[in-house]
Design a protein around this motif. Structure first.
Motif, short mmCIF file in Angstrom:
data_model
loop_
_atom_site.label_atom_id
_atom_site.label_comp_id
_atom_site.label_asym_id
_atom_site.label_seq_id
_atom_site.Cartn_x
_atom_site.Cartn_y
_atom_site.Cartn_z
N SER A 99 44.96 39.98 41.84
CA SER A 99 46.27 39.51 41.38
C SER A 99 47.26 39.19 42.50
CB SER A 99 46.88 40.51 40.41
OG SER A 99 47.10 41.75 41.05
N CYS A 100 47.08 39.76 43.69
CA CYS A 100 48.05 39.55 44.77
C CYS A 100 47.51 38.74 45.94
CB CYS A 100 48.55 40.90 45.28
SG CYS A 100 49.55 41.78 44.06
N GLU A 101 46.33 38.14 45.82
CA GLU A 101 45.76 37.36 46.91
C GLU A 101 45.12 36.09 46.36
OE1 GLU A 101 42.97 37.96 50.85
OE2 GLU A 101 42.65 39.27 49.13
N GLN A 102 45.51 34.95 46.94
CA GLN A 102 44.97 33.67 46.53
C GLN A 102 44.28 33.02 47.72
OE1 GLN A 102 47.61 31.20 44.34
NE2 GLN A 102 46.34 29.40 44.55
N CYS A 103 43.11 32.43 47.48
CA CYS A 103 42.35 31.77 48.52
C CYS A 103 42.19 30.29 48.18
CB CYS A 103 40.98 32.40 48.70
SG CYS A 103 41.04 34.11 49.28
N ILE A 148 41.00 29.86 53.43
CA ILE A 148 42.28 30.41 53.85
C ILE A 148 42.79 31.28 52.71
CG2 ILE A 148 44.66 29.87 54.50
CD1 ILE A 148 43.57 27.14 55.51
N CYS A 149 43.04 32.57 53.00
CA CYS A 149 43.54 33.50 51.98
C CYS A 149 44.94 33.96 52.37
CB CYS A 149 42.61 34.71 51.84
SG CYS A 149 40.99 34.28 51.19
N ARG A 150 45.79 34.04 51.36
CA ARG A 150 47.17 34.47 51.58
C ARG A 150 47.60 35.40 50.46
NH1 ARG A 150 48.58 28.46 52.72
NH2 ARG A 150 48.41 28.40 54.97
N ASN A 151 48.54 36.28 50.80
CA ASN A 151 49.15 37.11 49.77
C ASN A 151 50.05 36.24 48.89
OD1 ASN A 151 47.99 39.51 50.61
ND2 ASN A 151 49.62 39.91 52.07
N VAL A 152 50.08 36.54 47.61
CA VAL A 152 50.94 35.82 46.68
C VAL A 152 52.39 36.14 47.00
CG1 VAL A 152 51.59 35.63 44.24
CG2 VAL A 152 49.18 35.78 44.88
N VAL A 153 53.25 35.13 47.02
CA VAL A 153 54.67 35.33 47.26
C VAL A 153 55.37 35.36 45.91
CG1 VAL A 153 56.75 34.36 48.31
CG2 VAL A 153 54.55 34.16 49.49
N CYS A 154 56.05 36.45 45.65
CA CYS A 154 56.73 36.63 44.36
C CYS A 154 58.16 36.14 44.45
CB CYS A 154 56.74 38.11 43.97
SG CYS A 154 55.09 38.81 43.75
N ASN A 192 35.62 21.98 48.25
CA ASN A 192 36.81 21.69 49.04
C ASN A 192 37.99 21.41 48.12
OD1 ASN A 192 36.54 21.96 51.79
ND2 ASN A 192 35.62 19.97 52.07
N ASN A 193 39.17 21.75 48.58
CA ASN A 193 40.43 21.50 47.88
C ASN A 193 40.52 22.23 46.54
OD1 ASN A 193 41.29 19.72 49.97
ND2 ASN A 193 39.99 18.14 49.08
N THR A 194 39.91 23.42 46.46
CA THR A 194 40.06 24.26 45.28
C THR A 194 40.70 25.58 45.69
OG1 THR A 194 37.82 25.17 45.54
CG2 THR A 194 38.06 23.28 44.08
N SER A 195 41.31 26.24 44.73
CA SER A 195 41.94 27.55 44.96
C SER A 195 41.45 28.53 43.92
CB SER A 195 43.47 27.43 44.86
OG SER A 195 43.96 26.57 45.85
N TRP A 196 41.46 29.81 44.27
CA TRP A 196 41.05 30.86 43.35
C TRP A 196 41.78 32.14 43.72
CZ3 TRP A 196 38.30 28.89 47.32
CH2 TRP A 196 37.85 29.77 48.30
N ARG A 197 41.89 33.04 42.76
CA ARG A 197 42.52 34.35 43.00
C ARG A 197 41.43 35.37 43.27
NH1 ARG A 197 48.15 35.62 40.85
NH2 ARG A 197 49.17 33.73 41.56
N VAL A 198 41.55 36.07 44.39
CA VAL A 198 40.62 37.15 44.72
C VAL A 198 40.96 38.35 43.85
CG1 VAL A 198 39.83 38.68 46.56
CG2 VAL A 198 40.38 36.29 47.07
#
Length: 97
Positions: free
Chosen positions: A38-42, A50-56, A30-36
């Motif tokens: 280069s353009c998607e972070q979960c 929860i996965c989202r596209n990276v905002v540049c 819980n409360n960790t993040s990782w990159r799937v």
């Protein structure tokens, strides 16, 4: 008797992985993040992925000084890159006529 065994097993297993998320076969705390990629972070929040596209950001290239936009390999967001024949050092571009 088998029913009780299943209930006991389920109770023990659910407590062992409480506070974690499973994403594509991998376990994340819980409360960790990782990159799937280069353009998607979960992220894992309260046992939910929860996965989202990276905002540049919008880089402000100085085209008059030879900078150009480029997306480096294995990256998602564009960056200002100096054209050949110049280099940037501490915010100053050298070698441009």
């Amino acid at each position: 008797m088998a029913g009780w065994f299943f209930v006991l097993w389920f109770f023990m297993f659910s407590k062992a992985v409480q506070g974690a998320c499973v994403y594509k076969g991998s376990l994340y705390e819980n409360n960790t993040s990782w990159r799937v990629h280069s353009c998607e972070q979960c992220s894992c929040y309260s046992d939910v992925v929860i996965c989202r596209n990276v905002v540049c950001s919008n880089p402000q290239c100085d085209f008059s000084r030879g900078e150009r936009l480029q997306i480096p390999s294995n990256q998602c967001c564009p960056q200002c890159i100096s054209s050949s024949g110049s280099c940037d050092y501490e915010g100053v571009t050298y070698g441009v006529s």
